[in-house]
Scaffold this motif. Structure first.
Motif, PDB file in Angstrom:
ATOM      1  N   PHE A  92     -28.628  -6.185  50.672  1.00  0.00           N
ATOM      2  CA  PHE A  92     -29.250  -7.499  50.556  1.00  0.00           C
ATOM      3  C   PHE A  92     -30.045  -7.607  49.249  1.00  0.00           C
ATOM      4  N   LEU A  93     -30.883  -6.620  48.977  1.00  0.00           N
ATOM      5  CA  LEU A  93     -31.751  -6.683  47.805  1.00  0.00           C
ATOM      6  C   LEU A  93     -31.001  -6.387  46.506  1.00  0.00           C
ATOM      7  N   MET A  94     -30.188  -5.346  46.516  1.00  0.00           N
ATOM      8  CA  MET A  94     -29.474  -4.979  45.293  1.00  0.00           C
ATOM      9  C   MET A  94     -28.419  -6.015  44.907  1.00  0.00           C
ATOM     10  N   GLY A  95     -27.878  -6.704  45.886  1.00  0.00           N
ATOM     11  CA  GLY A  95     -26.840  -7.684  45.588  1.00  0.00           C
ATOM     12  C   GLY A  95     -27.363  -9.057  45.241  1.00  0.00           C
ATOM     13  N   SER A  96     -28.669  -9.258  45.322  1.00  0.00           N
ATOM     14  CA  SER A  96     -29.226 -10.582  45.075  1.00  0.00           C
ATOM     15  C   SER A  96     -29.433 -10.845  43.589  1.00  0.00           C
ATOM     16  N   ARG A  97     -29.245 -12.087  43.207  1.00  0.00           N
ATOM     17  CA  ARG A  97     -29.514 -12.487  41.827  1.00  0.00           C
ATOM     18  C   ARG A  97     -30.975 -12.880  41.618  1.00  0.00           C
ATOM     19  N   HIS A  98     -31.750 -12.933  42.699  1.00  0.00           N
ATOM     20  CA  HIS A  98     -33.126 -13.424  42.610  1.00  0.00           C
ATOM     21  C   HIS A  98     -34.131 -12.387  43.113  1.00  0.00           C
ATOM     22  N   SER A  99     -35.375 -12.611  42.750  1.00  0.00           N
ATOM     23  CA  SER A  99     -36.489 -11.908  43.368  1.00  0.00           C
ATOM     24  C   SER A  99     -36.995 -12.768  44.517  1.00  0.00           C
ATOM     25  N   PHE A 100     -37.479 -12.106  45.557  1.00  0.00           N
ATOM     26  CA  PHE A 100     -37.942 -12.840  46.738  1.00  0.00           C
ATOM     27  C   PHE A 100     -39.460 -12.936  46.705  1.00  0.00           C
ATOM     28  N   LEU A 101     -39.898 -14.029  46.093  1.00  0.00           N
ATOM     29  CA  LEU A 101     -41.317 -14.296  45.910  1.00  0.00           C
ATOM     30  C   LEU A 101     -41.624 -15.652  46.523  1.00  0.00           C
ATOM     31  N   ASP A 102     -42.553 -15.681  47.448  1.00  0.00           N
ATOM     32  CA  ASP A 102     -42.918 -16.926  48.124  1.00  0.00           C
ATOM     33  C   ASP A 102     -43.665 -17.836  47.152  1.00  0.00           C
ATOM     34  N   CYS A 103     -43.312 -19.116  47.150  1.00  0.00           N
ATOM     35  CA  CYS A 103     -43.926 -20.044  46.197  1.00  0.00           C
ATOM     36  C   CYS A 103     -43.739 -21.471  46.692  1.00  0.00           C
ATOM     37  N   PHE A 104     -44.853 -22.203  46.872  1.00  0.00           N
ATOM     38  CA  PHE A 104     -44.766 -23.612  47.252  1.00  0.00           C
ATOM     39  C   PHE A 104     -46.013 -24.350  46.797  1.00  0.00           C
ATOM     40  N   HIS A 105     -45.923 -25.682  46.793  1.00  0.00           N
ATOM     41  CA  HIS A 105     -47.031 -26.540  46.362  1.00  0.00           C
ATOM     42  C   HIS A 105     -47.795 -27.029  47.582  1.00  0.00           C
ATOM     43  N   ASP A 106     -49.077 -26.698  47.641  1.00  0.00           N
ATOM     44  CA  ASP A 106     -49.943 -27.139  48.740  1.00  0.00           C
ATOM     45  C   ASP A 106     -51.038 -28.024  48.151  1.00  0.00           C
ATOM     46  N   PRO A 107     -51.003 -29.326  48.405  1.00  0.00           N
ATOM     47  CA  PRO A 107     -51.991 -30.236  47.823  1.00  0.00           C
ATOM     48  C   PRO A 107     -53.339 -30.221  48.532  1.00  0.00           C
ATOM     49  N   GLY A 108     -53.490 -29.403  49.585  1.00  0.00           N
ATOM     50  CA  GLY A 108     -54.685 -29.423  50.399  1.00  0.00           C
ATOM     51  C   GLY A 108     -55.772 -28.456  49.970  1.00  0.00           C
ATOM     52  N   PRO A 109     -56.803 -28.302  50.804  1.00  0.00           N
ATOM     53  CA  PRO A 109     -57.951 -27.452  50.471  1.00  0.00           C
ATOM     54  C   PRO A 109     -57.613 -25.973  50.345  1.00  0.00           C
ATOM     55  N   VAL A 114     -34.484 -20.355  57.938  1.00  0.00           N
ATOM     56  CA  VAL A 114     -35.196 -21.412  57.215  1.00  0.00           C
ATOM     57  C   VAL A 114     -36.633 -20.968  56.992  1.00  0.00           C
ATOM     58  N   SER A 115     -37.129 -21.163  55.789  1.00  0.00           N
ATOM     59  CA  SER A 115     -38.508 -20.816  55.453  1.00  0.00           C
ATOM     60  C   SER A 115     -39.396 -22.040  55.649  1.00  0.00           C
ATOM     61  N   TYR A 116     -40.534 -21.845  56.350  1.00  0.00           N
ATOM     62  CA  TYR A 116     -41.421 -22.954  56.685  1.00  0.00           C
ATOM     63  C   TYR A 116     -42.800 -22.759  56.057  1.00  0.00           C
ATOM     64  N   HIS A 117     -43.393 -23.887  55.635  1.00  0.00           N
ATOM     65  CA  HIS A 117     -44.799 -23.933  55.234  1.00  0.00           C
ATOM     66  C   HIS A 117     -45.382 -25.251  55.720  1.00  0.00           C
ATOM     67  N   ILE A 118     -46.664 -25.250  56.002  1.00  0.00           N
ATOM     68  CA  ILE A 118     -47.371 -26.470  56.383  1.00  0.00           C
ATOM     69  C   ILE A 118     -48.520 -26.670  55.413  1.00  0.00           C
ATOM     70  N   THR A 119     -48.584 -27.830  54.789  1.00  0.00           N
ATOM     71  CA  THR A 119     -49.648 -28.096  53.828  1.00  0.00           C
ATOM     72  C   THR A 119     -50.996 -28.183  54.546  1.00  0.00           C
ATOM     73  N   SER A 120     -52.056 -27.905  53.815  1.00  0.00           N
ATOM     74  CA  SER A 120     -53.396 -27.865  54.416  1.00  0.00           C
ATOM     75  C   SER A 120     -54.166 -29.167  54.250  1.00  0.00           C
ATOM     76  N   ASP A 121     -53.502 -30.218  53.768  1.00  0.00           N
ATOM     77  CA  ASP A 121     -54.183 -31.504  53.648  1.00  0.00           C
ATOM     78  C   ASP A 121     -54.103 -32.263  54.966  1.00  0.00           C
TER      79      ASP A 121
END
Length: 411
Positions: free
Chosen positions: A198-215, A332-339
């Motif tokens: 899984f890791l060696m065959g991937s073209r990407h790094s697995f780094l979590d990243c999203f925009h949270d407009p909240g506090p 599916v990757s989930y995030h919930i904004t804090s606003d």
């Protein structure tokens, strides 16, 4: 008879002559079809599973130059990052994964990890950063794997310092091609072959990243980070990453953006704001420098459903086959904004463009769960390993397909 009459007569005679058509023999047509199909499969396979030393040309991965004039430090940093990211990685004859454990003290799941690594010597390396007391290791594979460590404070820049320290030590081994950050409460959800492919065959790094407009997101941003880091570029994500060698080198090479977070992302800032560098530094850095090179999700499962400052912890009674199976089936990757909107952000977990289950590891487990985890690992993962003896021949997609065919088994 006139000459044109002779020509007309000759032309009319020619129209009645049957011109033989050259038709390919049935055998030849079959071979042509086979060649066309083979070429199509080869091109598709090369696109989905590029060789490990494959790198994309310098293209859209690097962000467009800002309209303002760059500072000298920014110009120098961008030149270094561009050079690192555009240079083909070293082709190792024995590519390995560096498993980097960031822990306050002992590792309660050493016996479980020993089962995970068993039989795969030479394909992994282990590094342990123990920020408090260093205990004796239960498993021999962890003996001698401790690195020089410093004290780490929760939410402090020292957490990022420890990550960089682990990466620097692991980068000394030229065969280490992928780098996984794990905690003392992390456990594997798959067997080693699956994780490696899984890791060696991937073209990407697995780094979590999203925009949270909240506090708990943008509100933590400080204008003191200008001009290098703008509020619109400020990102959030889990600290538990898995990254390729080029990205690990970028983290070590960076001093400009690191210094901004060291000075202006900390608990107890102005206006009562608390910024935690381990949640914002790497997501912001790679969002700015190589947004196309990261998957924007972590391969380590964490349950934030309780809505507390810390994720849910799992005790021995919580460790069941069904629970682990559910963890490994999430795609599916989930995030919930804090606003106030509490917006649900979700994205499919794409592995080289294919939707795949997201998680290879999980946390947070209490030490009391060790026996249950060892039993589950032995009963299910070892069975899977024996069933899929030569799984590496046809790659991770083969693991995914075959494991879905194995009724009732964790995959």
């Amino acid at each position: 008879m006139k000459w044109y009459q002779v020509w007309k007569l000759g032309f009319g005679d020619m129209k009645g002559v049957t011109v033989p058509r050259t038709r390919a023999s049935p055998r030849r047509r079959i071979w042509i079809s086979v060649v066309v199909i083979f070429v199509a499969i080869t091109v598709l396979w090369a696109y989905l599973y590029p060789p490990q030393d494959y790198t994309y040309p310098v293209r859209d991965w690097f962000p467009s130059e800002p309209t303002r004039e760059l500072t000298d430090a920014e110009t120098a940093a961008r030149v270094v990052f561009r050079q690192i990211l555009s240079t083909p990685p070293f082709i190792s004859r024995n590519p390995k994964i560096a498993f980097m454990f960031l822990t306050p003290g002992k590792l309660p799941f050493e016996k479980l990890w020993e089962l995970f690594f068993k039989g795969h010597e030479g394909r992994y390396t282990i590094y342990v950063h123990a920020s408090r007391d260093k205990h004796e290791h239960v498993s021999p594979i962890f003996v001698g794997r401790d690195i020089h460590s410093e004290k780490v404070g929760w939410g402090m820049i020292t957490m990022v310092d420890a990550e960089r320290r682990l990466l620097a030590k692991a980068l000394e081994d030229i065969d280490n091609q992928h780098f996984v950050l794990l905690s003392d409460s992390c456990v594997p959800l798959h067997n080693f072959d699956y994780v490696y492919d899984f890791l060696m065959g991937s073209r990407h790094s697995f780094l979590d990243c999203f925009h949270d407009p909240g506090p708990h997101g943008v509100y933590r941003y400080s204008k003191n980070m200008l001009p290098e880091v703008r509020e619109s570029e400020f990102r959030k994500g889990s600290q538990w990453f898995s990254m390729k060698r080029q990205h690990a080198m970028v983290v070590i090479a960076d001093s400009l953006y690191y210094s901004k977070f060291r000075l202006y992302c900390r608990p107890g800032m102005e206006e009562g704001r608390n910024c935690y560098a381990d949640e914002h530094y790497l997501p912001t850095l790679f969002h700015m420098m190589d947004p196309a090179g990261i998957a924007n999700w972590s391969v380590t499962y964490v349950d934030w459903s309780e809505g507390k400052w810390h994720p849910r912890s799992f005790r021995a009674k919580d460790v069941t086959y069904e629970r682990l199976k559910n963890m490994t089936s999430i795609d599916v990757s989930y995030h919930i904004t804090s606003d106030e909107k509490k917006e649900l952000l979700q994205r499919p977990c794409l592995w080289n463009g294919l939707k795949r289950p997201c998680y290879l590891f999980a946390r947070k487990f209490y030490p009391e769960a060790l026996d249950n985890l060892v039993n589950l690992f032995s009963n299910y993962y070892n069975f899977l390993s024996s069933t899929v003896g030569s799984i590496h021949i046809f790659g991770s997609i083969g693991v995914h397909v075959l494991c879905r065919l194995v009724e009732g088994q964790i995959y």
